[in-house]
Motif scaffolding. Structure first.
Motif, PDB file in Angstrom:
ATOM      1  N   PRO A 183      31.361  48.230  66.325  1.00 41.10           N
ATOM      2  CA  PRO A 183      30.842  47.475  67.394  1.00 41.10           C
ATOM      3  C   PRO A 183      31.545  47.068  67.975  1.00 41.10           C
ATOM      4  CG  PRO A 183      30.354  47.092  65.165  1.00 41.10           C
ATOM      5  CD  PRO A 183      31.052  48.412  64.539  1.00 41.10           C
ATOM      6  N   ALA A 184      31.449  46.802  69.362  1.00 38.04           N
ATOM      7  CA  ALA A 184      32.132  45.827  70.143  1.00 38.04           C
ATOM      8  C   ALA A 184      31.163  43.953  69.805  1.00 38.04           C
ATOM      9  CB  ALA A 184      32.169  45.689  71.678  1.00 38.04           C
ATOM     10  N   ASP A 185      29.963  43.841  69.409  1.00 36.33           N
ATOM     11  CA  ASP A 185      29.135  42.874  68.963  1.00 36.33           C
ATOM     12  C   ASP A 185      30.631  42.054  67.762  1.00 36.33           C
ATOM     13  OD1 ASP A 185      28.946  43.543  66.861  1.00 36.33           O
ATOM     14  OD2 ASP A 185      27.114  44.259  67.044  1.00 36.33           O
ATOM     15  N   VAL A 186      31.522  42.098  67.383  1.00 39.68           N
ATOM     16  CA  VAL A 186      31.699  41.375  66.537  1.00 39.68           C
ATOM     17  C   VAL A 186      32.342  40.893  67.032  1.00 39.68           C
ATOM     18  CG1 VAL A 186      32.386  43.682  64.924  1.00 39.68           C
ATOM     19  CG2 VAL A 186      34.600  42.779  66.903  1.00 39.68           C
ATOM     20  N   PHE A 187      32.879  40.703  68.445  1.00 37.15           N
ATOM     21  CA  PHE A 187      33.181  39.494  69.219  1.00 37.15           C
ATOM     22  C   PHE A 187      32.950  38.729  69.866  1.00 37.15           C
ATOM     23  CE2 PHE A 187      36.344  43.141  70.189  1.00 37.15           C
ATOM     24  CZ  PHE A 187      37.785  42.170  69.308  1.00 37.15           C
ATOM     25  N   GLU A 213      29.898  50.162  79.366  1.00 35.92           N
ATOM     26  CA  GLU A 213      29.214  49.280  79.464  1.00 35.92           C
ATOM     27  C   GLU A 213      28.801  48.618  77.826  1.00 35.92           C
ATOM     28  OE1 GLU A 213      25.178  51.753  79.071  1.00 35.92           O
ATOM     29  OE2 GLU A 213      25.017  51.653  81.232  1.00 35.92           O
ATOM     30  N   GLU A 214      29.756  48.454  77.665  1.00 39.23           N
ATOM     31  CA  GLU A 214      30.564  47.390  76.635  1.00 39.23           C
ATOM     32  C   GLU A 214      31.211  45.955  77.090  1.00 39.23           C
ATOM     33  OE1 GLU A 214      31.674  49.817  72.655  1.00 39.23           O
ATOM     34  OE2 GLU A 214      33.319  49.411  74.000  1.00 39.23           O
ATOM     35  N   ASP A 215      30.192  45.244  77.903  1.00 39.79           N
ATOM     36  CA  ASP A 215      30.271  44.004  78.586  1.00 39.79           C
ATOM     37  C   ASP A 215      31.168  42.816  78.072  1.00 39.79           C
ATOM     38  OD1 ASP A 215      28.749  45.494  80.441  1.00 39.79           O
ATOM     39  OD2 ASP A 215      26.968  44.484  79.647  1.00 39.79           O
ATOM     40  N   ILE A 216      30.898  42.803  76.768  1.00 43.03           N
ATOM     41  CA  ILE A 216      31.773  42.087  75.809  1.00 43.03           C
ATOM     42  C   ILE A 216      32.630  42.304  75.899  1.00 43.03           C
ATOM     43  CG2 ILE A 216      31.359  42.767  74.000  1.00 43.03           C
ATOM     44  CD1 ILE A 216      31.183  40.120  72.746  1.00 43.03           C
ATOM     45  N   LEU A 217      33.901  43.340  76.302  1.00 45.61           N
ATOM     46  CA  LEU A 217      34.460  43.892  75.766  1.00 45.61           C
ATOM     47  C   LEU A 217      35.410  43.687  77.561  1.00 45.61           C
ATOM     48  CD1 LEU A 217      35.444  47.151  74.021  1.00 45.61           C
ATOM     49  CD2 LEU A 217      36.003  44.866  73.326  1.00 45.61           C
ATOM     50  N   ASP A 218      34.336  44.190  78.277  1.00 44.19           N
ATOM     51  CA  ASP A 218      35.115  43.262  79.765  1.00 44.19           C
ATOM     52  C   ASP A 218      35.231  41.890  80.194  1.00 44.19           C
ATOM     53  OD1 ASP A 218      34.319  46.169  80.586  1.00 44.19           O
ATOM     54  OD2 ASP A 218      32.904  45.751  81.365  1.00 44.19           O
ATOM     55  N   GLU A 219      34.294  41.346  79.444  1.00 50.31           N
ATOM     56  CA  GLU A 219      34.590  39.593  79.180  1.00 50.31           C
ATOM     57  C   GLU A 219      35.517  39.377  78.500  1.00 50.31           C
ATOM     58  OE1 GLU A 219      30.787  37.836  78.294  1.00 50.31           O
ATOM     59  OE2 GLU A 219      29.841  38.844  78.941  1.00 50.31           O
ATOM     60  N   ALA A 220      36.175  39.614  77.326  1.00 49.00           N
ATOM     61  CA  ALA A 220      37.336  39.876  76.749  1.00 49.00           C
ATOM     62  C   ALA A 220      38.782  39.910  77.795  1.00 49.00           C
ATOM     63  CB  ALA A 220      37.358  40.572  75.234  1.00 49.00           C
ATOM     64  N   LYS A 266      37.609  52.981  84.874  1.00 48.90           N
ATOM     65  CA  LYS A 266      35.894  53.707  84.533  1.00 48.90           C
ATOM     66  C   LYS A 266      36.653  54.745  83.500  1.00 48.90           C
ATOM     67  CE  LYS A 266      32.395  55.516  85.791  1.00 48.90           C
ATOM     68  NZ  LYS A 266      31.629  55.939  87.233  1.00 48.90           N
ATOM     69  N   LEU A 267      37.673  55.773  84.353  1.00 47.80           N
ATOM     70  CA  LEU A 267      37.972  57.188  83.248  1.00 47.80           C
ATOM     71  C   LEU A 267      38.730  56.989  82.247  1.00 47.80           C
ATOM     72  CD1 LEU A 267      39.796  58.862  86.527  1.00 47.80           C
ATOM     73  CD2 LEU A 267      37.579  58.950  85.398  1.00 47.80           C
ATOM     74  N   TRP A 268      39.663  55.368  82.119  1.00 47.96           N
ATOM     75  CA  TRP A 268      40.481  55.189  80.523  1.00 47.96           C
ATOM     76  C   TRP A 268      38.898  55.237  79.711  1.00 47.96           C
ATOM     77  CZ3 TRP A 268      43.707  55.572  77.374  1.00 47.96           C
ATOM     78  CH2 TRP A 268      45.030  55.777  77.802  1.00 47.96           C
ATOM     79  N   LYS A 269      37.524  54.213  80.323  1.00 49.03           N
ATOM     80  CA  LYS A 269      36.840  53.961  79.435  1.00 49.03           C
ATOM     81  C   LYS A 269      35.891  55.453  78.968  1.00 49.03           C
ATOM     82  CE  LYS A 269      35.025  49.848  81.300  1.00 49.03           C
ATOM     83  NZ  LYS A 269      34.628  48.401  81.412  1.00 49.03           N
ATOM     84  N   LEU A 270      36.003  55.685  80.204  1.00 49.72           N
ATOM     85  CA  LEU A 270      35.047  57.558  79.707  1.00 49.72           C
ATOM     86  C   LEU A 270      36.013  58.234  78.410  1.00 49.72           C
ATOM     87  CD1 LEU A 270      33.825  58.752  82.743  1.00 49.72           C
ATOM     88  CD2 LEU A 270      32.551  57.308  81.307  1.00 49.72           C
ATOM     89  N   LEU A 271      37.731  57.948  78.616  1.00 54.30           N
ATOM     90  CA  LEU A 271      38.398  58.600  77.797  1.00 54.30           C
ATOM     91  C   LEU A 271      38.401  58.311  75.999  1.00 54.30           C
ATOM     92  CD1 LEU A 271      41.812  59.588  78.827  1.00 54.30           C
ATOM     93  CD2 LEU A 271      41.797  59.104  75.670  1.00 54.30           C
ATOM     94  N   ASN A 272      38.723  56.814  76.355  1.00 54.48           N
ATOM     95  CA  ASN A 272      38.283  55.938  75.309  1.00 54.48           C
ATOM     96  C   ASN A 272      36.770  56.805  74.170  1.00 54.48           C
ATOM     97  OD1 ASN A 272      40.691  54.506  75.277  1.00 54.48           O
ATOM     98  ND2 ASN A 272      38.863  53.057  76.132  1.00 54.48           N
TER      99      ASN A 272
END
Length: 420
Positions: free
Chosen positions: A54-58, A92-99, A380-386
């Motif tokens: 989970p991205a919320d580790v940040f 939709e992992e906003d915290i990673l966008d902020e990071a 965006k495509l990289w996010k979908l690929l991830n």
């Protein structure tokens, strides 16, 4: 470090076991920790392995309403690793966008400070070539050794192993190039079609980048065959074909598995011949096919022994649904390529551009704004690929790695700003 030196294939089972243990204990090990470098590193490594961390580790480093805490700014290694970790984001992992935004801002600010040459080079390299979207082994490995604290004898041993492996890999690649040149010469297309590109070494670069495991030598040699034919058919349609001739050519090809590719090339040719640009979305849908990626990766899909569960391979009964990751990678390639409008290609033809279609649809927009729009689409495509690479996934790890490697190669082959 093992990944950066390109020797992970030698320690695959050990790495797999360590990451599995780390994932099982990740929450308890990192609860309340303020070491952004360590948390970001483990997050990235686990995501790369397909674990749904989970991205919320940040959240620990994120002051609600104020963003990431400013005390992290001077932590060069922490900011570099945070930036790398942010490249593993899904939608939709906003915290990673902020990071990503925060770490990028901090690292760029550090470049204006009085850093030594090596620190500045490391930061620039991280920003331009984050691990997820670049080939680590193409970046000077010695610099990463120098960056490690202390002079460890095991680090020197590891570097020696990497150098020996590199020499072995070079020998294998030279042998493969010899096989490919022999095949290409015997095929005779280079002699019979003087108008088409004769670049077996360039085509081999794709195969070598996609399949990095030394044990996949036979697959690398086989994969170059569809790659080379895609390039040749591209030249036939873009540069040397006539309307009537291309229609006949496409009709003949329909008997084979190349039908979709030639049909798409013909549509593209007719658009250009008429002088009427399609809508950007219509162009891109067709251009994904003309990129050749779906055909090449479909070949690879079955060469690697993949299966499509519960689907018939009889095309007369139903159309087989291919893995979505193939089309994501194809779209990434097409958009990157279109940013440069084929400037780096050794040909005189023009096969259209998403940028041109976008500008036609959005009157008053500048080339700069169109380029920014394309880069947002690629992100965006990289996010979908991830997301496609996270478990549970029906496809094998080697196939997923091949698709990600293909996407990494795109930014190197079509980065017109840096002229790679």
């Amino acid at each position: 470090m093992i990944q950066r030196l390109g020797v992970e294939s030698l320690f695959r089972e050990q790495i797999k076991a360590i990451l599995k243990w780390q994932y099982t204990h990740f929450s308890s090990l990192n609860h309340g920790k303020d070491d952004v470098y360590e948390i970001a590193l483990w997050f990235r490594l686990l995501r790369q392995e397909g674990y749904r961390v989970p991205a919320d580790v940040f959240e620990y480093f994120n002051d609600k309403g104020k963003g990431f805490v400013m005390k992290l700014e001077g932590n060069i290694k922490g900011m570099m690793e945070l930036y790398k970790a942010s490249q593993m984001s899904t939608e939709e992992e906003d915290i990673l966008d902020e990071a990503e935004c925060f770490s990028s801002k901090c690292l760029n600010a550090l470049l204006t400070c009085d850093l030594d040459h090596e620190q500045a080079r490391m930061i620039e390299s991280t920003l331009q070539y984050p691990y997820r979207k670049s080939f680590a082994r193409l970046l000077a490995p010695q610099s990463f050794v120098n960056d490690m604290p202390g002079a460890n004898s095991w680090m020197e041993d590891l570097l020696e192993v990497a150098n020996k492996k590199r020499r072995i890999d070079q020998f294998v690649h030279q042998k493969e190039i010899h096989q490919i040149n022999k095949w290409w010469k015997e095929l005779g297309l280079g002699e019979k079609m003087k108008c088409a590109r004769d670049q077996p070494l360039k085509w081999y670069m794709w195969s070598m980048a996609i399949l990095t495991d030394p044990s996949l030598s036979e697959l690398r040699v086989e994969l170059i065959k569809p790659i080379s034919l895609v390039y040749i058919i591209d030249d036939i349609f873009d540069v040397h074909g006539t309307v009537d001739g291309l229609i006949l050519f496409t009709e003949a090809i329909k008997r084979y598995i190349w039908a979709n590719l030639c049909n798409a090339f013909l549509v593209e040719f007719q658009w250009n011949a008429s002088g009427k640009l399609p809508k950007a979305d219509d162009y891109l849908k067709n251009a994904i096919i003309t990129s050749g990626v779906p055909l090449v990766l479909t070949h690879l899909f079955f060469l690697m022994g993949q299966n499509i569960a519960n689907q018939s391979m009889d095309s007369k009964k139903e159309e087989v649904q291919l893995p979505n990751i193939i089309f994501l990678m194809a779209e990434i390639l097409r958009l990157w390529d279109d940013l440069g409008c084929a400037q780096d290609e050794n040909q005189n033809g023009y096969d259209g551009s998403y940028v041109d279609c976008y500008l036609r649809e959005n009157q008053g927009s500048s080339y700069q704004s169109a380029s920014e729009h394309v880069m947002k689409l690629i992100s965006k495509l990289w996010k979908l690929l991830n997301k496609e690479c996270l478990s549970p996934c029906p496809f094998s790890v080697p196939f997923l790695e091949a698709c990600v490697n293909a996407a990494k190669m795109v930014s190197l082959m079509y980065n017109y700003e840096d002229k790679h």
